[in-house]
Design a protein around this motif. Structure first.
Motif, PDB file in Angstrom:
ATOM      1  N   LEU A   1      14.051  -7.300  -8.326  1.00  0.00           N
ATOM      2  CA  LEU A   1      12.991  -7.646  -7.385  1.00  0.00           C
ATOM      3  C   LEU A   1      12.322  -8.979  -7.715  1.00  0.00           C
ATOM      4  CD1 LEU A   1      11.051  -4.336  -6.595  1.00  0.00           C
ATOM      5  CD2 LEU A   1      12.395  -5.749  -5.039  1.00  0.00           C
ATOM      6  N   GLY A   2      12.119  -9.260  -9.007  1.00  0.00           N
ATOM      7  CA  GLY A   2      11.427 -10.475  -9.405  1.00  0.00           C
ATOM      8  C   GLY A   2       9.983 -10.241  -9.795  1.00  0.00           C
ATOM      9  N   LEU A   3       9.431  -9.070  -9.492  1.00  0.00           N
ATOM     10  CA  LEU A   3       8.082  -8.705  -9.905  1.00  0.00           C
ATOM     11  C   LEU A   3       7.953  -7.187  -9.829  1.00  0.00           C
ATOM     12  CD1 LEU A   3       6.317  -7.898  -7.108  1.00  0.00           C
ATOM     13  CD2 LEU A   3       6.422 -10.360  -6.812  1.00  0.00           C
ATOM     14  N   ALA A   4       6.912  -6.681 -10.450  1.00  0.00           N
ATOM     15  CA  ALA A   4       6.642  -5.246 -10.423  1.00  0.00           C
ATOM     16  C   ALA A   4       5.656  -4.970  -9.290  1.00  0.00           C
ATOM     17  CB  ALA A   4       6.063  -4.774 -11.750  1.00  0.00           C
ATOM     18  N   PRO A   5       6.051  -4.247  -8.253  1.00  0.00           N
ATOM     19  CA  PRO A   5       5.151  -4.016  -7.123  1.00  0.00           C
ATOM     20  C   PRO A   5       3.946  -3.181  -7.537  1.00  0.00           C
ATOM     21  CG  PRO A   5       7.118  -2.663  -6.927  1.00  0.00           C
ATOM     22  CD  PRO A   5       7.368  -3.582  -8.060  1.00  0.00           C
ATOM     23  N   GLU A   6       2.795  -3.537  -6.967  1.00  0.00           N
ATOM     24  CA  GLU A   6       1.545  -2.830  -7.236  1.00  0.00           C
ATOM     25  C   GLU A   6       0.753  -2.734  -5.938  1.00  0.00           C
ATOM     26  OE1 GLU A   6      -0.691  -4.730 -10.247  1.00  0.00           O
ATOM     27  OE2 GLU A   6       0.970  -4.847 -11.681  1.00  0.00           O
ATOM     28  N   ASN A   7      -0.010  -1.677  -5.800  1.00  0.00           N
ATOM     29  CA  ASN A   7      -0.869  -1.525  -4.632  1.00  0.00           C
ATOM     30  C   ASN A   7      -1.915  -2.633  -4.598  1.00  0.00           C
ATOM     31  OD1 ASN A   7       0.179   0.786  -3.312  1.00  0.00           O
ATOM     32  ND2 ASN A   7      -0.779   2.115  -4.855  1.00  0.00           N
TER      33      ASN A   7
ATOM     34  N   THR B   1       0.850  -1.182   0.000  1.00  0.00           N
ATOM     35  CA  THR B   1       0.000   0.000   0.000  1.00  0.00           C
ATOM     36  C   THR B   1       0.885   1.231   0.000  1.00  0.00           C
ATOM     37  OG1 THR B   1      -1.796   1.130   1.134  1.00  0.00           O
ATOM     38  CG2 THR B   1      -0.150   0.072   2.520  1.00  0.00           C
ATOM     39  N   GLU B   2       0.301   2.381  -0.360  1.00  0.00           N
ATOM     40  CA  GLU B   2       1.020   3.664  -0.368  1.00  0.00           C
ATOM     41  C   GLU B   2       2.283   3.584  -1.236  1.00  0.00           C
ATOM     42  OE1 GLU B   2       1.778   4.679   3.654  1.00  0.00           O
ATOM     43  OE2 GLU B   2      -0.337   4.706   4.251  1.00  0.00           O
ATOM     44  N   LEU B   3       2.184   2.911  -2.391  1.00  0.00           N
ATOM     45  CA  LEU B   3       3.337   2.742  -3.270  1.00  0.00           C
ATOM     46  C   LEU B   3       3.644   4.060  -3.983  1.00  0.00           C
ATOM     47  CD1 LEU B   3       5.342   0.697  -4.615  1.00  0.00           C
ATOM     48  CD2 LEU B   3       3.646   0.458  -6.434  1.00  0.00           C
ATOM     49  N   LYS B   4       4.924   4.461  -3.975  1.00  0.00           N
ATOM     50  CA  LYS B   4       5.373   5.686  -4.635  1.00  0.00           C
ATOM     51  C   LYS B   4       6.708   5.431  -5.310  1.00  0.00           C
ATOM     52  CE  LYS B   4       3.142   8.840  -1.331  1.00  0.00           C
ATOM     53  NZ  LYS B   4       3.372   9.937  -0.356  1.00  0.00           N
ATOM     54  N   ARG B   5       6.809   5.872  -6.542  1.00  0.00           N
ATOM     55  CA  ARG B   5       8.070   5.782  -7.293  1.00  0.00           C
ATOM     56  C   ARG B   5       8.604   7.191  -7.473  1.00  0.00           C
ATOM     57  NH1 ARG B   5       8.276   0.679  -9.845  1.00  0.00           N
ATOM     58  NH2 ARG B   5       6.271  -0.430  -9.803  1.00  0.00           N
ATOM     59  N   TYR B   6       9.837   7.414  -7.088  1.00  0.00           N
ATOM     60  CA  TYR B   6      10.441   8.742  -7.149  1.00  0.00           C
ATOM     61  C   TYR B   6      11.339   8.860  -8.376  1.00  0.00           C
ATOM     62  CZ  TYR B   6       8.698   9.948  -2.525  1.00  0.00           C
ATOM     63  OH  TYR B   6       7.877  10.247  -1.472  1.00  0.00           O
TER      64      TYR B   6
END
Length: 484
Positions: free
Chosen positions: A77-83, A44-49
């Motif tokens: 990482l092995g996967l693309a993080p998503e909320n 949750t609260e995922l942010k890419r800077y």
């Protein structure tokens, strides 16, 4: 007098630390106690800077922990993080002294069980289906006999061997292999790039353009097949301009690339069987079709020959017909040579017979003249008698002349009135009052500028006309000509 003593307080025995010392001690304790951990939770609260770092939080029913992925670890990482995705994050606990907070420094992520994976795959499938990537109208037909076959798979393992063996057994065709990893870090990007690379080939260079493309890998767990559920791979398969056959996993395995491909094969071997027909069966079919065509042609020729035979047997003998016609022509010619002079002779005899019965021309003309004279006399007598009867009839009629005389007087009076009107408007009446009409070449002259010196004109008076010459009196006019 009472003596007072300073009693030291209990707080003077507690050690004193700076903020930095406390922050450092806490950090060392966290990192020493939790050197490397695996934490399960929902992103949750995922942010890419813009710096490339990724900040997020992991939460469950009772708590939440901050997490960070440094820029250098994002690609591993092995996967693309998503909320909203439940994962298991591997990393270490570290403290951030400036904010008195702690966080999880993540080095690797993996989906938390098949339930989370299937939920994520289903959400992606619904979204791509709504975009129309899986529509049947987009799918292309597989060619019957491709000239070149492209394969996207791992160069190791039995998949490539099975495909090549099946092609060699059924119908040998040239195979172009684009080797890619089929699982693990970066596999999805490599597979999507391979599909796009094959699609962009134009066949003009050294590498021919395939007529059909096979994307395959062997069986495995759901995590092993996740590269073929990646959105980039699915979009590349849907956008591929080459007919594509997907053969991922075993017969019971289904990935999102199967929905976007033009055909789905349960196994890599089945994909090779879909790509080419069996050569022996194709040859047998061609032989069978050839035999059927030859048989049909033979039957057509036989039927045509029978019809021709029947038609020829029904036709008369052409030489006999010609011989008979020639004989008839000769007979008609001989008969005509004989019949024509005889006909002329008969017609001449008939004419002579008619001539004997005809009267003489002079006697016929004399009779006609006599009859014409008689008719003329009769006509003159009849006309004389008719005139006499008409005169007698007019004599018996009594006509009064008074009406006729009155009509004549009336017409004479009207004529006199009209004559007076004409005399009043007549130009001659004007000329009688002393005016003259000047004409030049038969046309009236209405302006002095129309005349030139020496020009001849005619002056018309009430009692006649006289010729005249326009001039200033320097030349001698002819006799009888007035000079103006």
């Amino acid at each position: 007098m009472t003596e007072q003593f300073d009693i030291p307080s209990a707080s003077n025995n507690v050690p004193e630390f700076t903020v930095s010392e406390i922050s450092g001690a806490i950090r060392r304790t966290l990192e020493g106690t939790f050197s490397r951990v695996r934490v399960r939770g929902e992103i949750t609260e995922l942010k890419r800077y813009p710096s490339g770092h990724v900040y997020f939080s992991l939460k469950d029913e009772r708590g939440k922990i901050s997490g960070v992925v440094w820029r250098g670890s994002v690609s591993r990482l092995g996967l693309a993080p998503e909320n909203g995705v439940e994962i298991i994050a591997t990393g270490k606990i570290s403290a951030y002294g400036e904010r008195s907070s702690y966080q999880l420094v993540v080095e690797r992520m993996e989906y938390a069980g098949e339930g989370a994976l299937l939920a994520r795959i289903e959400r992606l499938r619904i979204r791509l289906a709504e975009e129309g990537l899986f529509d049947t109208a987009r799918k292309k037909a597989i060619p019957l006999l491709p000239r070149v076959i492209g394969v996207v798979t791992s160069p190791q393992g039995a998949v490539l061997h099975d495909i090549c063996t099946t092609l060699q057994r059924r119908f040998p065709r040239p195979v172009i292999v684009w080797p890619v990893p089929v699982q693990g870090e970066g596999a999805a990007a490599r597979i999507a790039a391979a599909i796009d690379g094959f699609s962009q080939l134009d066949g003009q260079g050294t590498v021919p353009r395939p007529d059909v493309l096979i994307v395959a890998r062997g069986g495995g767990s759901l995590e092993d097949l996740m590269a073929f559920n990646d959105e980039a791979v699915v979009r590349a398969a849907a956008a591929c301009t080459i007919p594509l056959i997907s053969a991922v996993g075993h017969e019971t395995d289904t990935t999102l690339i199967d929905f976007a491909s033009d055909r789905r094969a349960p196994t890599p071997t089945a994909a090779a069987e879909m790509a080419v027909p069996v050569r022996t069966e194709l040859l047998a079919d061609i032989e069978h079709r050839n035999a059927r065509a030859l048989g049909a042609l033979s039957r057509l020729l036989q039927t045509a020959r029978l019809r021709l035979d029947r038609a020829s047997s029904a036709m008369p003998d052409l030489p006999s017909l010609l011989q008979t016609a020639r004989m008839q022509l000769d007979d008609r010619g001989r008969r005509l040579d004989v019949a024509l002079p005889a006909l002329v002779q008969r017609r001449k005899a008939d004419l002579v017979a008619v001539e004997r019965h005809m009267p003489a021309v002079e006697a016929l003309l004399a009779g006609r003249r006599t009859r014409l004279a008689v008719l003329a006399n009769m006509l003159q007598a009849s006309m004389a008698h008719t005139f006499q009867r008409q005169d007698a009839r007019l004599g018996r009629l009594r006509i009064s002349p008074a009406p006729l005389q009155a009509l004549v007087r009336e017409r004479r009076t009207a004529l006199a009135g009209i004559a007076g009107q004409l005399e009043a408007v007549s130009p001659r009446a004007v000329l009688a009052r002393g005016y003259a009409l000047v004409t030049a070449e038969g046309r009236p002259v209405t302006s002095a500028g129309q005349l030139r010196d020496g020009e001849r004109v005619e002056l018309t008076f009430g009692d006649g006309a006289r010729p005249a010459v326009i001039g200033d009196g320097t030349h001698q006019p002819k006799q009888g000509v007035l000079e103006l």
